[in-house]
Design an enzyme around this catalytic site. Structure first.
Site, PDB file in Angstrom:
ATOM      1  CB  CYS A  40      -2.925 -11.729  -3.830  1.00 28.86           C
ATOM      2  SG  CYS A  40      -2.090 -12.074  -5.396  1.00 28.86           S
ATOM      3  CB  THR A  90      -5.908 -12.011 -12.388  1.00 28.37           C
ATOM      4  OG1 THR A  90      -6.882 -11.156 -11.847  1.00 28.37           O
ATOM      5  CG2 THR A  90      -6.572 -13.206 -13.029  1.00 28.37           C
ATOM      6  CE  LYS A 111      -7.400  -9.383 -14.739  1.00 29.63           C
ATOM      7  NZ  LYS A 111      -6.794  -9.260 -13.432  1.00 29.63           N
ATOM      8  N   GLY A 140     -14.044 -17.152 -16.685  1.00 30.95           N
ATOM      9  CA  GLY A 140     -13.071 -16.240 -16.103  1.00 30.95           C
ATOM     10  C   GLY A 140     -11.696 -16.779 -16.430  1.00 30.95           C
ATOM     11  CB  ALA A 199      -8.007  -7.411  -3.326  1.00 29.09           C
ATOM     12  CB  SER A 230      -1.244 -14.507  -8.353  1.00 25.28           C
ATOM     13  OG  SER A 230      -2.070 -13.375  -8.486  1.00 25.28           O
TER      14      SER A 230
END
Length: 180
Positions: free
Chosen positions: A166, A7, A39, A51, A163, A130
């Protein structure tokens, strides 16, 4: 069975605020398994915010262990992080866990890994997962070129940029501030 992919989690300390945010996507192979995973967790009445990235079950195990260490060391976040990292690296069961954590209080932001690392990042910006390098680059640029933004705005925009790039990060963003 394939593992859930990572994430993006980013934390920023700026303008008297400490904020952590994460996207909500969990993937299984090349399929989105869930788009609204939380998360981010508040501990100690919001005075510590965490997190996590990696396997969700592994992250929850680490979160429980971190809470135990906080209780054992009088809510001293740095000491609890070091003790968790030592145990994580040397314990047979824990050493197999595949996750990372960002933890923050009003003073510090730390990255904790299973290799025994406890890292206090430069510029009071931490990122894992990631999409972490995209979010970190964005947060660094925002801190340098848009210092008028709040820490929350920096975290939100950094996650949105990650976002956009990735495939394992989405725009379902959850943000929490550390209680001061």
């Amino acid at each position: 069975m394939e593992k859930l992919k990572s994430t993006t989690v980013v934390a920023v300390k700026h303008g008297g605020q400490v904020v952590i945010g994460a996207d909500g996507q969990a993937t299984l192979g090349n399929t989105i398994a869930k788009s609204s995973v939380n998360k981010i967790r508040k501990l100690q009445g919001g005075k510590i915010v965490t997190g996590f990235a990696g396997s969700t079950a592994d992250a929850f195990t680490l979160l429980e262990k971190f809470e135990e260490k906080l209780d054992a060391y009088g809510n001293n976040m740095k000491r609890a992080a070091v003790e968790l990292a030592k145990e994580w690296r040397t314990d047979r069961m824990l050493s197999k866990l595949e996750a990372m954590m960002v933890v923050a209080d009003a003073e510090d932001i730390l990255i904790i890994s299973g290799t025994g690392d406890v890292i206090e990042p430069d510029l009071a910006i931490a990122s894992i997962g990631s999409g972490s390098m995209y979010a970190q680059a964005a947060a660094r640029a925002l801190k340098k070129y848009a210092p008028h933004l709040t820490a929350e705005e920096m975290v939100r925009e950094s996650l949105n940029i990650a976002a956009d790039i990735c495939i394992y990060t989405n725009h379902n963003i959850i943000i929490e501030k550390v209680a001061m």
